[in-house]
Design a protein around this motif. Sequence first.
Motif, PDB file in Angstrom:
ATOM      1  N   ILE A  72     -39.034  37.538 -18.214  1.00  0.00           N
ATOM      2  CA  ILE A  72     -39.403  36.500 -19.180  1.00  0.00           C
ATOM      3  C   ILE A  72     -40.099  37.094 -20.402  1.00  0.00           C
ATOM      4  O   ILE A  72     -40.024  36.540 -21.490  1.00  0.00           O
ATOM      5  N   MET A  73     -40.754  38.224 -20.237  1.00  0.00           N
ATOM      6  CA  MET A  73     -41.501  38.832 -21.333  1.00  0.00           C
ATOM      7  C   MET A  73     -40.644  39.755 -22.208  1.00  0.00           C
ATOM      8  O   MET A  73     -41.133  40.304 -23.183  1.00  0.00           O
ATOM      9  N   ALA A  74     -39.377  39.901 -21.882  1.00  0.00           N
ATOM     10  CA  ALA A  74     -38.502  40.757 -22.695  1.00  0.00           C
ATOM     11  C   ALA A  74     -38.371  40.176 -24.099  1.00  0.00           C
ATOM     12  O   ALA A  74     -38.337  38.952 -24.284  1.00  0.00           O
ATOM     13  N   ASN A  75     -38.299  41.045 -25.084  1.00  0.00           N
ATOM     14  CA  ASN A  75     -38.202  40.610 -26.487  1.00  0.00           C
ATOM     15  C   ASN A  75     -37.016  39.690 -26.741  1.00  0.00           C
ATOM     16  O   ASN A  75     -37.090  38.791 -27.570  1.00  0.00           O
ATOM     17  N   ASP A  76     -35.913  39.910 -26.044  1.00  0.00           N
ATOM     18  CA  ASP A  76     -34.705  39.129 -26.298  1.00  0.00           C
ATOM     19  C   ASP A  76     -34.497  37.990 -25.301  1.00  0.00           C
ATOM     20  O   ASP A  76     -33.454  37.341 -25.314  1.00  0.00           O
ATOM     21  N   PHE A  77     -35.471  37.712 -24.446  1.00  0.00           N
ATOM     22  CA  PHE A  77     -35.310  36.676 -23.420  1.00  0.00           C
ATOM     23  C   PHE A  77     -34.921  35.329 -24.008  1.00  0.00           C
ATOM     24  O   PHE A  77     -33.977  34.688 -23.553  1.00  0.00           O
ATOM     25  N   MET A  78     -35.628  34.867 -25.018  1.00  0.00           N
ATOM     26  CA  MET A  78     -35.378  33.540 -25.589  1.00  0.00           C
ATOM     27  C   MET A  78     -34.021  33.448 -26.301  1.00  0.00           C
ATOM     28  O   MET A  78     -33.529  32.360 -26.564  1.00  0.00           O
ATOM     29  N   ASN A  79     -33.397  34.588 -26.582  1.00  0.00           N
ATOM     30  CA  ASN A  79     -32.074  34.598 -27.220  1.00  0.00           C
ATOM     31  C   ASN A  79     -30.939  34.454 -26.210  1.00  0.00           C
ATOM     32  O   ASN A  79     -29.789  34.295 -26.600  1.00  0.00           O
TER      33      ASN A  79
END
Length: 101
Positions: A72-79
């Motif tokens: 969830i904390m990955a930079n691209d998660f929300m993408n």
Amino acid sequence: METKHKVRSLDSIAGYNEDNKRWMFQQDEKPFLEQAKIDRETTWKKDIGYKKACTIPTIVQLEIFEKYDINIMANDFMNDSDKVKRVMQIIKSEYPYLMSY
């Protein structure tokens, strides 16, 4: 159980267990549960353009990462809409008390 390499922050403890070769993490979830309850009680009363979906403590983020290999904390998660949808399914089914609506 012997735990070495213990680190303490304001509301959590992390460490490495030499016996079972696993990391452990403990966190007080009470502030997160209280905030989610406040969100559920107040945000539905007004139209703010978007809804906060949930409050996810670090301990739950780590459990989701360990069980489902979703960071969830990955930079691209929300993408990644598929991962976001999957996390929302997980939160609704396994951690419904963290939902903000």
